[in-house]
Design a protein around this motif. Structure first.
Motif, PDB file in Angstrom:
ATOM      1  N   GLN A 289       0.831  -1.188   0.000  1.00 27.53           N
ATOM      2  CA  GLN A 289       0.000   0.000   0.000  1.00 27.53           C
ATOM      3  C   GLN A 289       0.873   1.249   0.000  1.00 27.53           C
ATOM      4  O   GLN A 289       2.052   1.199   0.324  1.00 27.53           O
ATOM      5  CB  GLN A 289      -0.863   0.042   1.263  1.00 27.53           C
TER       6      GLN A 289
ATOM      7  N   SER B 259      -3.776   5.139   0.892  1.00 29.59           N
ATOM      8  CA  SER B 259      -4.691   4.031   1.192  1.00 29.59           C
ATOM      9  C   SER B 259      -4.505   3.529   2.622  1.00 29.59           C
ATOM     10  O   SER B 259      -5.471   3.129   3.277  1.00 29.59           O
ATOM     11  CB  SER B 259      -4.486   2.881   0.197  1.00 29.59           C
TER      12      SER B 259
ATOM     13  N   GLU C 253      -7.579   3.594   5.632  1.00 30.80           N
ATOM     14  CA  GLU C 253      -8.104   2.403   6.301  1.00 30.80           C
ATOM     15  C   GLU C 253      -8.073   2.510   7.824  1.00 30.80           C
ATOM     16  O   GLU C 253      -8.668   1.688   8.517  1.00 30.80           O
ATOM     17  CB  GLU C 253      -7.318   1.177   5.847  1.00 30.80           C
TER      18      GLU C 253
END
Length: 531
Positions: free
Chosen positions: A95, A99, A103
């Motif tokens: 990642q 991102s 999350e």
């Protein structure tokens, strides 16, 4: 027995110490493995697995907040790999920062982002180095990406978001031209300015100077993103720039630069040639300013351009360019604007190139505001003027106004053959009308000759072989065509094929016009296929 116990106690203590040592030694790798330092974080940035390790530090609660922020900032400044910003956007193996942050639970993410704001802010405000490198890009890219992230913003509304926006505003105003042209950025200058909107472009108006190489780019951004006050400021500044560029002071300032260029290129020019060079250079610069003025518009620009176009002491090309730059900028409610362009259109001394552009500007104004003045020009001794204004009026008219137009056209006493061949085809696009019905109605013998010829001119452009029976009866019409007393350009004649040669035929009557001009055009045109 007592001795046996005495010996056993030290032995048991020794065994206990040994067992503890074994346990500690076995546990040592695990304990040291959990102690990640700043040095480790920075070292990983150069490793293939670095992004993955950094994201792990960023997303796990077991690490201190300061270390997680450091991991995030290391991802920000990580060099691209294979042309991709893997630290920010991620790659095939891991990642990226965006991102990973997205999350995280909102409250935990906010703590990390809050820690990132100060270093991002400082990095964005870093000016370019003397060697041309610009360390601000990485910080700017990250801040921009955080601010525009969707669907959930990674930097919510509040003081921290405003700090980053302000830092980006400062960034856009520092080394603007260099940063604007740098194509290596993930998010360019225009994208940042579109995020900032008026707050961004408001600070660019002071860059509108004679030395700026980005006048047009700034002007377009101000027009699109600026509020009324910003646009007016830009308009006033551009009018000042144009005034200076058109002045002798500009020539005096640029002459040494031009001379140096000639010397460097080893060009030997006479004084007369140099004067032409300088005038050409000045004209090119002025036209560049006019282009920027067209984008911004507003009163200062419009006033300058109108005055410049009306001044017959200015060169023709520059006057026409000034009128062209008024495209879309005239005030439709201002009668002074209408009068200015109509005066240019009507003035017998106006060169044709300027008159053509003036006609286009008139066409942007309300028909009711200009129609009567245009009709008055039907009697101009130059058929080209009537041709221009009559065509313009037709383009501005609809079906309800066509009778008025034809009544005025029917009163003209002279006409060039180019006129009906221009007016007729314009019936095709008349709003609310059936063009063939209009052509047939106005071609009747009860109509004045200029009207009949114009109606028949519709078929010259839009008729085909199937229309020949409709126009054939007119080939015997003996009505005389209007005279044209101009010396050139209005001859009544058409060239036709006769015995495999091209023969010029004089047109004296409506019948000649149909026989030699209209019918041959229809004969050569097949009907359009049915839709």
């Amino acid at each position: 027995m007592r001795r046996s116990k005495q010996l056993r106690a030290p032995l048991q203590a020794a065994l206990a110490r040994t067992a503890l040592g074994v346990v500690l030694l076995a546990a040592a790798p695990q304990l040291t493995g959990c102690r990640v330092s700043d040095d480790d974080v920075h070292h990983w940035a150069r490793k293939a697995s670095g992004p993955k390790r950094l994201v792990a530090v960023l997303t796990h609660d077991k690490y201190p907040l300061e270390l997680r922020v450091e991991a995030a900032m290391t991802l920000v400044t990580m060099k691209p790999r294979g042309g991709r910003a893997v630290g920010l956007l991620g790659g095939d193996e891991s990642q990226g920062l965006l991102s990973a942050l997205a999350e995280l639970p909102t409250d935990k993410r906010q703590r990390i982002v809050s820690g990132m704001v100060p270093p991002l802010e400082a990095g964005i405000k870093t000016p370019p180095a003397a060697d041309g490198t610009d360390a601000s890009f990485a910080y700017k890219e990250a801040a921009y990406a955080l601010l525009i992230h969707e669907p959930e913003p990674l930097v919510p509304e509040g003081a921290e978001r405003q700090r980053l926006l302000e830092a980006l505003r400062v960034w856009t105003q520092t080394a603007f031209e260099k940063r604007f042209d740098d194509t290596a950025q993930l998010y360019g200058m225009e994208q940042v300015l579109r995020l900032l909107k008026n707050d961004g472009v408001r600070g660019l108006t002071p860059l509108l100077t004679p030395e700026s190489k980005k006048l047009d780019a700034i002007a377009k951004l101000v027009h699109e993103l600026g509020d009324e006050a910003t646009q007016l400021d830009a308009s006033a500044r551009l009018a000042q720039v144009a005034s200076f560029v058109d002045s002798p002071e500009w020539q005096a300032k640029r002459a040494p630069v031009l001379k140096a260029g000639n010397e460097k290129a080893k060009l030997k020019v006479t004084d007369q040639q140099f004067a032409i060079q300088l005038a050409t250079y000045q004209e090119e610069e002025l036209l560049r300013v006019f282009s920027a003025m067209k984008s911004v518009g507003k009163k200062p620009v419009v006033d300058f351009l109108l005055a410049y176009a009306r001044n017959d002491k200015n060169p023709e090309k520059r006057r026409a360019a000034a009128l062209a730059a008024l495209d879309g900028n005239l005030d439709r409610q201002n009668p002074d604007h209408a009068k200015a362009v109509l005066d240019l259109l009507a003035d017998g001394a106006t060169p044709d190139s300027i008159r053509d552009v003036a006609a286009r500007r008139v066409g942007e104004l309300p028909r009711a505001q200009v129609a009567e003045r245009l009709y008055s020009l039907f009697d101009d001794k130059r058929w080209q003027v009537r041709w221009s204004v009559a065509s313009l009026l037709l383009q501005m008219s609809d079906a309800k106004q066509i009778d008025e137009f034809m009544a005025r056209l029917g009163k003209v006493r002279e006409m060039a053959m180019s006129e009906p061949l221009a007016y007729g085809p314009l019936l095709h696009d008349l709003k609310g009308a059936q063009p063939e019905e209009l052509a047939d109605r106005f071609a009747k013998t009860t109509e004045p000759t200029p009207v009949r010829l114009s109606a028949l001119g519709y078929y010259y452009r839009y008729g085909d072989k199937t229309d020949l029976p409709k126009i054939s009866p007119y080939q015997e019409d003996t009505q005389k065509v209007p005279p044209c007393k101009s010396e050139t350009g209005c001859e009544w004649s058409c060239t036709i094929a006769e015995n495999k040669t091209q023969v010029e035929k004089q047109v004296a009557t409506v019948g000649d016009f149909v026989r030699y001009c209209i019918a041959p055009a229809l004969s050569a045109r097949e009907p359009s296929p049915a839709p």
